[in-house]
Design an enzyme around this catalytic site. Structure first.
Site, PDB file in Angstrom:
ATOM      1  N   LYS B  76     -53.373 109.202  67.131  1.00 53.80           N
ATOM      2  CA  LYS B  76     -53.870 108.493  68.461  1.00 53.80           C
ATOM      3  C   LYS B  76     -54.987 107.548  68.192  1.00 53.80           C
ATOM      4  O   LYS B  76     -55.738 108.125  67.420  1.00 53.80           O
ATOM      5  CB  LYS B  76     -54.248 109.712  69.371  1.00 53.80           C
ATOM      6  CG  LYS B  76     -54.559 109.300  70.666  1.00 53.80           C
ATOM      7  CD  LYS B  76     -55.073 110.455  71.633  1.00 53.80           C
ATOM      8  CE  LYS B  76     -55.347 110.227  73.015  1.00 53.80           C
ATOM      9  NZ  LYS B  76     -55.553 111.575  73.985  1.00 53.80           N
ATOM     10  N   SER B 151     -52.966 111.607  78.257  1.00 49.16           N
ATOM     11  CA  SER B 151     -53.437 110.474  77.780  1.00 49.16           C
ATOM     12  C   SER B 151     -52.992 109.808  76.479  1.00 49.16           C
ATOM     13  O   SER B 151     -52.671 108.913  75.972  1.00 49.16           O
ATOM     14  CB  SER B 151     -54.923 110.332  77.644  1.00 49.16           C
ATOM     15  OG  SER B 151     -55.561 111.309  76.497  1.00 49.16           O
ATOM     16  N   SER B 175     -53.871 116.271  77.875  1.00 57.51           N
ATOM     17  CA  SER B 175     -53.530 115.194  77.067  1.00 57.51           C
ATOM     18  C   SER B 175     -52.569 115.035  76.035  1.00 57.51           C
ATOM     19  O   SER B 175     -52.230 114.159  75.652  1.00 57.51           O
ATOM     20  CB  SER B 175     -54.809 114.181  76.762  1.00 57.51           C
ATOM     21  OG  SER B 175     -55.592 113.579  77.950  1.00 57.51           O
TER      22      SER B 175
END
Lengths: 99, 484
Positions: B76, B151, B175
């Site tokens: 990420k 997210s 997330s």
């Protein structure tokens, strides 16, 4: 509690955000709605409850996290300034502070 | 060679000489590049660096201490990898290149893993749909008109599409678990303090944990075992031994007590999700688990508590983006204060501004006790709920999300509706306990449904065991519409 556009402007000042009139109009009802929603916590009796600040587990609380105060390698000036928007003479240069 | 292989398969194939680290990494890079126009899962793909690294692993004579030798992984874009960008999905960091590796990256590299790219995410990990990325949203590989969740949507989509077997994300209120559920993969958020956050860009410091995406629970176990443990660079990591998670997955479920909180499965829960959860409960009964009723009476306040604490912490953490030391700086500001305000106005997107302002408000003079302190007290009550529940059971089963993946644009103008999507996931971050989302079916529209298992502190082994045994009994072999 209702949040007005004037409140939004004051909060934006505190948060160093230069928001537009359109943003003020959008944020005021949205933040009002969220604040009203979170106020449901008023219904919970917390008179004898300690706050859970920090969020550590009991094992985390017991973990020794200090270290001897000895010099350790760090980034150094060149690397630290490498990503700066306006480096100058080994420093971070910023616009003037005093008017 | 298919990229939909597991880490364990790939390890065996590399060890036997059926493929090489270069072969495995090249396949992943090809898939990442080919699918990125469709999915927008990657913000950076490092073909050159990844192939160089793969070659260096191929010539390594002794790979016995490298449990992830040649395994491609995606990270990420809020976790620092030296030599690559860390944008956090934000204009304010843009193409910022961190001068150091996060501890989790050092540990992955030491184990032989190869980072192929940085994945798209909601700006500063704030969002449940990926619509808050400054670089356009990730698309859900099952239906590209729908959100991948957020997210960590890029990592979830990349694993779901079979580009890489495993990826890292971060989980502050769901997330990792929420996009895992919406994309039909495993998503693990460990106990607070299990994994170092050194080099993870901070959002809510009392809530943030690095998490793992995988298609197989055993693969998540391999990654967790590689990255978990105390790190002197992160004072919140706890001195708790890292167990043999891979070994744990092999144990049967005889005698495991699985809690079900039916009080949480009421209003707002989609019927198809409810049915899938009931079927999962039956499957666990069949596997030898004992089902017990538990109650989490304060869970209904979790969203309210979370959006006070998370935004308060975010408003403080994001104060560092001021255009002075790194990242974007607005032009033509006459003075320092104007420069701060203009930089932050132009650099942050609407959701980040909304949360910074909400956090600033709840911490401001006169309101701190009413909002922030009150929320931290209710958080204590929620933690006590979990402690009591775990006296009766070894893990708790809930849905991961109230509905399967929703359409782009559906909730973007209604922040509160978007926040309510996190109703099942925020509790674990507030209590500090671990959670895992496991695919448990498809809706009538062929959208994945996820179940969530929550465990007591340091209960990752039990969660991985429950996930692995379920996957072995109920294999989820369906492929998304977009896949490698």
């Amino acid at each position: 509690m209702p949040i007005t556009e004037a409140d939004i402007e004051k909060i934006a000042q505190l948060a160093h955000l230069d928001i537009t009139a359109d943003e003020r109009r959008m944020f005021a009802p949205q933040i009002s709605e969220i604040v009203t929603y979170v106020e449901q916590l008023d219904a919970v009796d917390t008179s004898t409850v300690e706050p859970a600040l920090g969020g550590l587990t009991p094992e985390g609380e017991r973990t020794e996290s200090s270290r001897p105060d000895e010099l350790q390698p760090s980034l150094g000036q060149k690397l630290a300034l490498d990503q700066a928007p306006d480096p100058a003479a080994g420093h971070f240069r910023v616009p003037r502070v005093l008017a | 060679m298919s990229t939909t292989q597991s880490v364990l398969d790939l390890q065996n194939r590399i060890a036997r000489g059926d493929t090489t680290a270069r072969g495995a990494v090249q396949t992943a890079l090809d898939a990442a590049e080919k699918l990125n126009n469709t999915l927008n899962a990657f913000l950076e793909i490092d073909r050159e660096g990844a192939l160089l690294r793969a070659d260096s692993i191929d010539i390594e004579p002794d790979k016995s201490s490298m449990p992830m030798a040649g395994i491609p992984i995606a990270i990420k874009d809020n976790i620092c990898v030296r030599g690559m960008q860390t944008s956090c999905g934000s204009r304010i960091l843009g193409r910022y290149h961190p001068p150091y590796n996060a501890t989790v990256i050092d540990r992955l590299l030491h184990a032989g893993a190869v980072v192929v790219g940085k994945t798209n995410c909601d700006e500063f990990a704030m969002g449940s749909s990926n619509e808050n990325s400054a670089f356009g949203p990730v698309k859900n590989p099952w239906d590209t008109s729908r959100v991948p969740g957020g997210s960590s949507g890029g990592s979830a989509a990349a694993v779901a599409a079979g580009i890489i077997p495993v990826a890292l994300g971060s989980d502050t209120g769901g997330s990792v678990r929420q996009p895992a559920a919406l994309c039909g993969v495993i998503g693990l958020k460990p106990t607070y303090g299990r994994i170092s956050r050194y080099g993870l860009v901070a959002f809510g410091s009392s809530l943030d944990q690095v998490g793992v995406f995988a298609r197989q629970a055993a693969d998540a176990a391999v990654v967790l075992q590689t990255i978990a443990g105390r790190d002197p660079h992160d004072a919140t990591t706890a001195d708790v031994p890292v167990m043999n998670y891979i070994g744990e997955t092999a144990k049967t479920l005889d005698g495991v007590r699985l809690g079900v909180a039916r009080s949480l499965m009421g209003e707002g829960l989609d019927d198809e999700v409810r049915d899938a959860i009931e079927k999962a409960i039956d499957a666990y009964k069949g596997l030898g688990a004992e089902i017990v009723e538990v109650d989490l009476p304060h869970a209904k306040y979790a969203i309210a508590v979370y959006y006070i604490i998370a935004t308060a912490e975010a408003s403080s953490n994001l104060a560092r983006y001021d255009g002075v030391r790194y990242g974007f700086r607005a032009e033509d500001a006459p003075g320092l204060r104007d420069m701060y305000r203009k930089t932050r106005d132009e650099g942050f997107g609407p959701e980040v501004k909304r949360r910074i302002m909400l956090g600033t408000y709840v911490l401001s003079a006169g309101y701190y006790d009413a909002y922030y302190l009150k929320a931290q007290k209710v958080r204590t009550l929620l933690r006590q709920d979990f402690m009591k529940a775990f006296e009766k059971c070894d893990a708790i089963l809930t849905p991961t999300t109230p509905t399967p993946a929703f359409k782009f644009g559906e909730k973007v103008d209604d922040p509160l509706a978007m926040y309510l999507n996190d109703i099942y996931t925020v509790t674990a971050n507030l209590a500090g306990v671990p959670g895992i989302s496991v695919p448990c079916g498809l809706s009538s529209e062929r959208l994945p449904i996820g179940m969530q298992l929550l465990g007591p502190f340091w209960g990752e082994g039990t969660l991985l065991r429950l996930a692995h045994q379920y996957q072995s009994a109920q294999p989820f072999s369906e492929l998304p519409a977009v896949h490698a």
